[in-house]
Write a protein that holds these residues in place. Structure first.
Motif, short mmCIF file in Angstrom:
data_model
loop_
_atom_site.label_atom_id
_atom_site.label_comp_id
_atom_site.label_asym_id
_atom_site.label_seq_id
_atom_site.Cartn_x
_atom_site.Cartn_y
_atom_site.Cartn_z
N ARG A 100 1.70 -62.10 106.13
CA ARG A 100 2.77 -61.38 106.46
C ARG A 100 4.42 -62.06 106.98
O ARG A 100 5.24 -60.93 106.90
N CYS A 101 4.05 -63.24 106.37
CA CYS A 101 5.63 -63.54 105.30
C CYS A 101 5.06 -64.37 104.01
O CYS A 101 4.35 -65.20 103.90
N GLY A 102 6.34 -64.99 103.84
CA GLY A 102 5.76 -65.32 102.22
C GLY A 102 5.87 -67.05 102.67
O GLY A 102 5.17 -67.69 101.94
N PHE A 103 6.72 -67.11 103.35
CA PHE A 103 6.43 -68.98 104.48
C PHE A 103 4.63 -68.90 104.81
O PHE A 103 4.12 -70.47 104.97
N TYR A 183 2.00 -60.34 114.24
CA TYR A 183 0.67 -59.87 114.32
C TYR A 183 1.21 -58.43 114.53
O TYR A 183 0.55 -57.55 113.96
N ALA A 184 2.24 -57.69 115.08
CA ALA A 184 2.54 -56.33 115.45
C ALA A 184 3.44 -55.71 114.45
O ALA A 184 3.37 -54.55 114.29
N LEU A 185 3.58 -56.59 113.29
CA LEU A 185 4.37 -55.95 111.22
C LEU A 185 2.75 -55.20 110.88
O LEU A 185 1.53 -55.23 111.28
N PRO A 186 3.13 -53.98 109.84
CA PRO A 186 2.29 -53.57 110.14
C PRO A 186 2.27 -53.51 108.39
O PRO A 186 2.36 -53.14 107.48
#
Length: 241
Positions: A100-103, A183-186
């Protein structure tokens, strides 16, 4: 035997110890050998007059010794015949990991780094065994049914061997691993498995009538994972590991 070495593991030192993510590092023979035996392609790194090189080549393992071969005229073999320090690596890509993120994007993988001093195989008996092993290690019992290699063909091929002095395996197999709050991000995330799968055999169009595929090649059947076929072939050729 060093403090961190046992009869079933390789010693650890500043050279081969996994520096980052110690939990992914393994030094036991079983893990290291399993990764090596699941591959036939390695990369051998070495230096000539201060210039680093890395050569891909086929290899195989016998106990704690690694062998690879090439043309007698190759730069790699000419250099390593003098007893040079080398690093041999093998890697398997098992999945692509989209987080959910590039890192946190990553990959699942299995890799080995093996260190030792390479030497040119000059003993006639050892070279004769290597001539057979470079085929039979991957395709058990095949050499016995082939045309015998000519003296010139054998002369044109050299073999390098290296006792594994130190080795380490590094494994990532956790798939998506985001920060807890992410984990709460869409945002869509997934793991994409990567496999090397054997296709259907393609017989040579110039086969003579009546020549059929030998049963010894049954391990190389359509749909099998290449690494499974290679590992099975290893234990057929070297049942004692």
């Amino acid at each position: 035997m060093s403090q961190t070495e046992t009869s079933t593991s390789y010693p650890t030192s500043a050279r081969n110890q996994v520096k980052r993510r110690h939990d992914r590092g393994f030094y036991d023979h079983d893990t290291v050998h399993r990764i090596l035996d699941s591959s036939m392609l390695c990369h051998v790194s070495y230096a000539i007059d201060g210039q680093p090189y890395c050569t891909p080549t086929f290899f195989w393992r016998q106990g704690t010794k690694l062998y690879w071969h090439g043309s007698s005229a190759s730069r790699m073999l000419r250099n390593q015949s003098r007893g040079e320090r080398v690093c041999l690596t093998v890697a398997h890509l098992d999945s692509l990991v989209l987080a959910r993120c590039g890192f946190n994007h990553s990959a699942d993988y299995r890799a080995v780094m093996a260190f030792g001093t390479a030497y040119l195989v000059t003993d006639p008996d050892e070279k004769e065994r290597a001539v057979i092993a470079m085929v039979d290690r991957f395709f058990p019992d095949r050499t016995a049914g082939l045309r015998q290699s000519t003296t010139q063909e054998i002369k044109a091929t050299s073999f390098i061997a290296m006792e594994i002095e130190e080795a380490s395996a590094k494994i990532r197999s956790k798939g998506v691993a985001d920060d807890d709050e992410d984990y709460a991000l869409p945002i869509y995330a997934e793991r994409i498995p990567v496999r090397t799968v054997l296709g259907a055999p393609e017989p040579c169009p110039r086969l003579l009538d009546g020549v059929s595929r030998p049963a010894t090649l049954n391990g190389y059947s359509e749909g099998r994972l290449l690494e499974d076929a290679l590992r099975d072939a290893y234990f057929l050729e070297y049942p004692n590991g």
